[in-house]
Enzyme design. Structure first.
Site, mmCIF file in Angstrom:
data_model
loop_
_atom_site.group_PDB
_atom_site.id
_atom_site.type_symbol
_atom_site.label_atom_id
_atom_site.label_comp_id
_atom_site.label_asym_id
_atom_site.label_seq_id
_atom_site.Cartn_x
_atom_site.Cartn_y
_atom_site.Cartn_z
ATOM 1 N N ASP A 58 -4.891 -0.625 1.344
ATOM 2 C CA ASP A 58 -5.355 0.295 2.379
ATOM 3 C C ASP A 58 -6.594 1.061 1.934
ATOM 4 O O ASP A 58 -7.510 1.277 2.722
ATOM 5 C CB ASP A 58 -4.240 1.273 2.777
ATOM 6 N N HIS A 92 0.566 -21.534 7.438
ATOM 7 C CA HIS A 92 1.947 -21.468 6.946
ATOM 8 C C HIS A 92 2.190 -22.433 5.792
ATOM 9 O O HIS A 92 2.885 -22.119 4.831
ATOM 10 C CB HIS A 92 2.925 -21.784 8.073
ATOM 11 N N CYS A 138 -0.547 -0.145 -7.166
ATOM 12 C CA CYS A 138 0.454 -1.040 -6.590
ATOM 13 C C CYS A 138 -0.112 -1.907 -5.472
ATOM 14 O O CYS A 138 0.608 -2.656 -4.831
ATOM 15 C CB CYS A 138 1.679 -0.268 -6.100
ATOM 16 N N GLU A 166 -4.191 6.037 -0.801
ATOM 17 C CA GLU A 166 -4.587 4.940 0.076
ATOM 18 C C GLU A 166 -5.709 5.327 1.021
ATOM 19 O O GLU A 166 -6.182 4.494 1.784
ATOM 20 C CB GLU A 166 -3.392 4.497 0.938
HETATM 21 C C1 PEP Z 1 -1.522 -0.663 -0.291
HETATM 22 O O1 PEP Z 1 -1.973 -0.205 0.772
HETATM 23 O O2 PEP Z 1 -2.239 -0.983 -1.266
HETATM 24 C C2 PEP Z 1 -0.071 -0.863 -0.445
HETATM 25 C C3 PEP Z 1 0.442 -1.243 -1.600
HETATM 26 O O3 PEP Z 1 0.705 -0.671 0.662
HETATM 27 P P1 PEP Z 1 0.912 -1.767 1.803
HETATM 28 O O4 PEP Z 1 0.233 -3.028 1.351
HETATM 29 O O5 PEP Z 1 2.379 -1.896 1.981
HETATM 30 O O6 PEP Z 1 0.207 -1.115 2.951
HETATM 31 MG MG MG Z 2 -0.630 0.672 2.233
#
Ligand code: PEP
Ligand code: MG
Length: 569
Positions: free
Chosen positions: A454, A187, A501, A430
């Site tokens: 993912d 943390h 993303c 993903e």
């Molecule tokens: C990802 O899987 O790259 C993503 C942006 O979604 P999350 O991290 O919210 O699973």
């Molecule tokens: Mg994801």
């Protein structure tokens, strides 16, 4: 005389300030044991007061640092209220133990359960239990959890900093954080990164070496500490501080400029939004809209789904925050490690492979359709006053899921008499199946956004929550870059744009490769945006492509990363 000490680098940056040593909480002796009834009453009272304090702390942290940080204390509050834990403590009281002994043994047996779970994540939560236990014990014994926070800006030094201790130290006095225990994911380290101050963990012996007021130099890049530096060492640290300040100024001067390579090739640089509190920071970092609004936080930790108005209000606020840009809102992505309390589902032996993302939405159409109603209501509400809404579906693995999700959207739009013209629809890539079917997906939508977090987990079969396997999954691995290049080419062949993303977009080295392989947009944690922008403005598109070709020719991620990092700047 100055002394050197080495720990583990946990948050970058350099600091030079007096030390403030934080002592562990005091728990005084519990005194005489009363009758079981008396002990039970004291126990229940202490647990209840602990839960109330933690709720208050969560509210305070939510305002100061945001929802993500506050979650820790909400979880702590849930421990204090857990009926199973209270049950165990009550049994110990009936057996003649004092309230304090009962609390200690109940927490201990809970801790053992979590540690034996075989999950790194749950084992890490076991440490949180100690924090809650100490609070309950302090309440029982009249001891204190209060931290003697310094009044001037200081390097905070401690054997261990519990989340509740860190939360009570005013942000303005933290020049750096140094602990004897902990890991870069503790943390204290997370807090330091979110505050933008350096941190060193695992600095064994620092509590004895540094007393209050002694000057401390902290190098959060290398994990090095100097206690009581001499003049020459102070000069060196000062030089690093000046360099950091210059870098911040340089980056600040790019703030208003759009994302582009040195030769003017445009790449939209957007911010990921995970909570309301991220909005101001994203604007501050110069984000060109958002390529990923994670809507989950609206749904988690509550007994019932948020109503349409509440959801629409939030989305309207996001759209109004970025009036000149695109805002990609991702529909509900829960399941797996983020279960919804109000959605029944069967036990899943492998939740990451279960009913999550778009699968859950399609299995619970009323929940999904209410979210779509809220998105369209927000779009209608802001009209020209806000950014352009785009809707993105998570964890799609076959085109039928996209087709089905679109059907719901079209039906909801008809119900509301909403004109869908100009609304972009996209999917997250993903899963390996989605990456390999990118051409088919792209023929049914306007954009693909690659979720590397993912995608890497499924490609390498390496749980993203498990530190012990996380090194396997590197976005710079040539096989990943090849696959992402294919995804981008497939998207472009169908006139769809392609974004990234996942966390990979936040890394300046990887970002060069992503632009080289054709990414049109990168959406990232807002803190990373200035450095990514600077890296891209330092290279031409041809240099990005050449760096990518060189990386693709390597045999592993490490060499590919080296090749990309040695790009001209
Ligand atoms: C990802 O899987 O790259 C993503 C942006 O979604 P999350 O991290 O919210 O699973
Ligand atoms: Mg994801």
């Amino acid at each position: 005389m100055s002394r050197h000490l080495t720990g583990r680098a946990a948050a970058p940056g350099v600091a030079l300030a007096p030390a403030a040593v934080i002592r562990p909480p005091t728990v005084s002796d519990d005194g005489e044991t009363g009758t079981p009834d008396e002990e039970r009453a004291r126990l229940d009272d202490a647990l209840q007061r602990a839960a109330e304090q933690l709720e208050e702390l969560a509210g305070h942290v939510n305002q100061e640092l945001g929802a993500d940080e506050a979650e820790i204390f909400e979880a702590h509050g849930a421990f204090a209220k857990d009926p199973e834990l209270a049950d165990r403590a009550h049994k110990a009281v009936v057996e003649g133990h004092s309230a304090a002994e009962a609390v200690t043994s109940a927490f201990e047996s809970f801790r053992a359960l979590l540690e034996a779970s075989g999950s790194d994540y749950l084992a890490a939560r076991a440490q949180d239990l100690d924090d809650v236990r100490d609070r309950v014990l302090a309440l029982l014994s009249g001891g204190t959890l209060e931290v003697q926070a310094p009044s001037e800006r200081s390097v905070i030094v401690a054997h261990e900093l519990s989340p509740s201790q860190t939360a009570t130290i005013p942000r303005a006095v933290i020049a750096a954080l140094v602990t004897e225990t902990g890991s870069p994911t503790s943390h204290a380290a997370i807090l330091a990164r979110s505050l933008g101050v350096p941190a060193v963990v695992g600095a064994t012996g620092i509590v004895d070496l540094a007393s209050d007021g002694v000057e401390l130099a902290v190098d959060g890049h290398e994990g090095v500490l100097i206690v009581d530096p001499d003049d020459e060492q102070r000069d060196q640290v000062q030089q690093r501080l000046d360099e950091d300040a210059r870098r911040r100024e340089e980056l600040e001067s790019l703030r208003e400029l759009p994302g582009a390579t040195a030769d003017g090739h445009r790449i939209e640089l957007a911010a990921n939004i995970g909570a309301e509190q991220d909005l101001a920071d994203a604007v501050d970092a110069g984000a060109e809209g958002s390529g990923l609004v994670r809507t989950e936080f609206l749904y988690l930790d509550r007994a019932a789904a948020p109503d349409i108005d509440e959801q629409a209000d939030f989305v309207s606020r996001v759209l109004r925050t970025f009036p000149d840009h695109r805002v990609v809102v991702r529909t509900l992505d829960v399941g797996a490690d983020k279960p919804l309390p109000f959605v029944d589902r069967e036990e899943e032996p492998n939740p990451a492979l279960g009913l999550r993302g778009i699968r859950l939405s399609l299995a619970r159409p009323s929940l999904f359709r209410d979210q779509l109603r809220a998105l369209l209501a927000a779009r209608a509400d802001v009209g020209e006053q806000g950014g352009r809404l785009a809707i993105m579906f998570p964890l799609v693995s076959v085109p039928d899921e996209l087709i089905e999700a679109r059907r719901h959207l079209v039906e909801v739009a008809a119900e509301q008499d909403h004109d869908l013209h100009g609304l972009e629809i996209g999917v997250m890539v993903e899963t390996p199946a989605a990456a390999l079917a990118a051409d088919r997906l792209a023929s049914h939508c306007d954009f693909l956004s690659i979720g590397t977090n993912d995608l890497l987990q499924y490609l390498f079969a390496a749980d993203r929550l498990l530190a012990s396997v996380s090194e396997l999954a590197d976005a710079c691995d040539p096989i990943v870059l090849r696959l992402l290049g294919d995804v981008a080419a497939a998207a472009h062949a169908h006139d769809a744009w392609v974004g990234v993303c996942g966390e990979a977009a936040s890394d300046p080295t990887t970002a060069v490769a992503l632009v080289g392989l054709g990414a049109d947009e990168l959406s990232m944690t807002r803190a990373a945006l200035p450095e990514v922008k600077a890296a891209l403005r330092g290279v031409t598109l041809t240099q990005c492509r050449d760096a990518l070709s060189a990386a693709l020719a390597q045999t592993d991620a490490e060499h590919a990363r080296d090749v990309l990092a040695s790009r001209p700047s």
